[in-house]
Design a protein around this motif. Structure first.
Motif, PDB file in Angstrom:
ATOM      1  N   GLY A  30      -6.471   9.565  49.184  1.00 56.16           N
ATOM      2  CA  GLY A  30      -6.406   8.693  49.873  1.00 56.16           C
ATOM      3  C   GLY A  30      -5.283   8.436  50.623  1.00 56.16           C
ATOM      4  O   GLY A  30      -4.434   9.496  50.735  1.00 56.16           O
ATOM      5  N   GLY A  31      -4.965   7.239  51.340  1.00 55.27           N
ATOM      6  CA  GLY A  31      -3.814   7.011  51.985  1.00 55.27           C
ATOM      7  C   GLY A  31      -4.339   6.709  53.335  1.00 55.27           C
ATOM      8  O   GLY A  31      -4.973   7.478  53.963  1.00 55.27           O
ATOM      9  N   ALA A  32      -3.971   5.563  54.116  1.00 51.43           N
ATOM     10  CA  ALA A  32      -4.659   5.231  55.338  1.00 51.43           C
ATOM     11  C   ALA A  32      -4.574   6.291  56.461  1.00 51.43           C
ATOM     12  O   ALA A  32      -5.670   6.726  57.090  1.00 51.43           O
ATOM     13  CB  ALA A  32      -4.293   4.013  55.782  1.00 51.43           C
ATOM     14  N   PRO A  33      -3.450   7.116  56.793  1.00 49.19           N
ATOM     15  CA  PRO A  33      -3.514   8.065  57.801  1.00 49.19           C
ATOM     16  C   PRO A  33      -4.112   9.129  57.427  1.00 49.19           C
ATOM     17  O   PRO A  33      -5.133   9.768  58.170  1.00 49.19           O
ATOM     18  CB  PRO A  33      -2.165   8.433  57.865  1.00 49.19           C
ATOM     19  CG  PRO A  33      -1.103   7.268  57.397  1.00 49.19           C
ATOM     20  CD  PRO A  33      -1.993   6.538  56.352  1.00 49.19           C
ATOM     21  N   ALA A  34      -4.226   9.570  56.355  1.00 46.57           N
ATOM     22  CA  ALA A  34      -5.240  10.678  55.650  1.00 46.57           C
ATOM     23  C   ALA A  34      -6.457  10.202  55.663  1.00 46.57           C
ATOM     24  O   ALA A  34      -7.494  11.322  56.168  1.00 46.57           O
ATOM     25  CB  ALA A  34      -4.741  10.966  54.226  1.00 46.57           C
ATOM     26  N   ALA A 303     -12.423   6.483  48.667  1.00 46.52           N
ATOM     27  CA  ALA A 303     -11.549   6.483  49.999  1.00 46.52           C
ATOM     28  C   ALA A 303     -12.281   7.559  50.839  1.00 46.52           C
ATOM     29  O   ALA A 303     -13.271   7.220  51.430  1.00 46.52           O
ATOM     30  CB  ALA A 303     -10.275   6.510  49.982  1.00 46.52           C
ATOM     31  N   ILE A 304     -11.719   8.764  50.794  1.00 40.69           N
ATOM     32  CA  ILE A 304     -12.179   9.920  51.621  1.00 40.69           C
ATOM     33  C   ILE A 304     -13.767  10.205  51.314  1.00 40.69           C
ATOM     34  O   ILE A 304     -14.465  10.432  52.041  1.00 40.69           O
ATOM     35  CB  ILE A 304     -11.436  11.184  51.250  1.00 40.69           C
ATOM     36  CG1 ILE A 304     -10.189  10.837  52.280  1.00 40.69           C
ATOM     37  CG2 ILE A 304     -12.141  12.254  51.848  1.00 40.69           C
ATOM     38  CD1 ILE A 304      -9.152  11.985  51.946  1.00 40.69           C
ATOM     39  N   ASP A 305     -14.080   9.897  49.717  1.00 41.39           N
ATOM     40  CA  ASP A 305     -15.527  10.192  49.337  1.00 41.39           C
ATOM     41  C   ASP A 305     -16.446   9.094  50.240  1.00 41.39           C
ATOM     42  O   ASP A 305     -17.510   9.479  50.342  1.00 41.39           O
ATOM     43  CB  ASP A 305     -15.597  10.078  48.085  1.00 41.39           C
ATOM     44  CG  ASP A 305     -14.706  10.952  47.255  1.00 41.39           C
ATOM     45  OD1 ASP A 305     -14.491  12.101  47.845  1.00 41.39           O
ATOM     46  OD2 ASP A 305     -14.413  10.624  46.085  1.00 41.39           O
ATOM     47  N   SER A 306     -16.326   7.936  50.638  1.00 42.65           N
ATOM     48  CA  SER A 306     -17.110   7.151  51.327  1.00 42.65           C
ATOM     49  C   SER A 306     -17.135   7.176  52.812  1.00 42.65           C
ATOM     50  O   SER A 306     -18.102   6.587  53.507  1.00 42.65           O
ATOM     51  CB  SER A 306     -16.549   5.747  51.078  1.00 42.65           C
ATOM     52  OG  SER A 306     -15.075   5.429  52.080  1.00 42.65           O
TER      53      SER A 306
END
Length: 319
Positions: A30-34, A303-306
């Protein structure tokens, strides 16, 4: 050429949920920019991540997770600090709160001298997240990135993404944000962040207030289930979203911004991207697309998974 280069935190998101009264935790990249870059990449865009991670198993995991999505990670450096961890507490309605293990946290260790000018010559859009502004030397790295983006004539986008736990005082976050906004072409803020930036509780009025103060910047406001706003030529336009049952809103805003940047850069060279910034028809269509991406992400955990695929979004686009 890369469509979007992101600068800021990449970290491990641990989501804390309750199932049948029993607390459970699961981790993901995660992490917003990523997350924004991952959203662009999942839709078919080319991306580069600039960040710092620890020389540890979490850092290796994050590089692998981004690389698997096709994101360039040769610009994700290893530092002598632990990879940053975020703990996301999910409420029953899908809303979340955050706490962090970041003392100092590898993402804050990115330095201005770690940035290669060649990276900026090879990207249409330079996307910046606000968490990097909370600590040095990452704060100085962001300002160096803005200088390099300006030197190369790149489009700069900024996500306010305010996290109270990482700032000693709200006024400090606002001051740092305004320094970046003054050099940005596109800025996204939530309703709460618009209030923080302007003191105005009416999102449309707050957006117009910012647009008047920074006439060279396009301001976007996200309204959750109610869609989004964009300020154009002295008017605030509302674009509705689709109804969904939210279970986890952690990456909804990042899915929104990533989908928007995909629309801004797809099938476009740099002059085309800059032209789209002033095209009101583009913004209304792009926000409709981005709203759907954010809504879909809110129906999934993590996060990325969604983050949705292009076919996921097109399925919900009006004919």
């Amino acid at each position: 050429m890369y469509d979007v280069m992101g600068i800021g935190e990449v970290l491990i998101d641990f989501s804390v949920v309750s199932s049948a009264g029993v607390p459970q935790m699961f981790g993901s990249a995660g992490g917003a920019p990523a997350n924004v870059l991952a959203a662009v990449a999942k839709l078919g865009g080319r991306c580069r991540m600039v960040s710092a991670v620890g020389a540890d198993a979490f850092g290796d995991f994050l590089r692998d997770a981004l690389s698997t999505l096709g994101i360039e990670v040769d610009s994700v450096i290893s530092v002598e600090a632990r990879t940053t961890l975020a703990f996301v507490h999910i409420a029953g309605d899908g809303e979340r709160s955050f706490s962090f293990e970041r003392n100092p946290g590898a993402d804050t260790r990115l330095r201005p001298e770690d940035l290669s000018p060649a990276w900026f010559a090879d990207a249409k859009v330079v996307h910046v997240g606000s968490l990097a502004l909370s600590h040095e030397p990452a704060r100085s790295a962001v300002h160096r990135a803005l200088e390099l983006a300006g030197d190369h004539g790149r489009v700069v986008t900024f996500d306010m993404n305010y996290r109270p736990a990482l700032w000693s005082r709200p006024v400090e976050a606002v001051g740092q944000a305004f320094d970046v906004i003054a050099r940005a072409h596109v800025v996204k803020s939530s309703e709460e962040e618009l209030l923080l930036l302007t003191g105005n509780r009416q999102p449309d009025e707050a957006l117009l207030q910012l647009a008047k103060a920074f006439p060279g910047t396009r301001f976007l406001g996200t309204l959750g289930r109610d869609g989004s706003l964009v300020a154009i030529d002295g008017l605030c336009h509302h674009v509705p979203s689709i109804p969904v049952e939210a279970v986890d809103t952690t990456a909804a805003g990042d899915a929104f911004f990533g989908a928007l940047l995909y629309q801004l850069t797809r099938d476009a060279d740099l002059p085309d991207v800059k032209h789209r910034l002033d095209d009101s028809l583009f913004w209304r269509s792009a926000l409709r697309f981005a709203n759907i991406a954010g809504a879909i992400a809110a129906t999934r955990r993590g996060a990325i998974d969604s983050l949705p695929s292009l076919s996921d979004i097109l399925e919900h686009m009006p004919a």
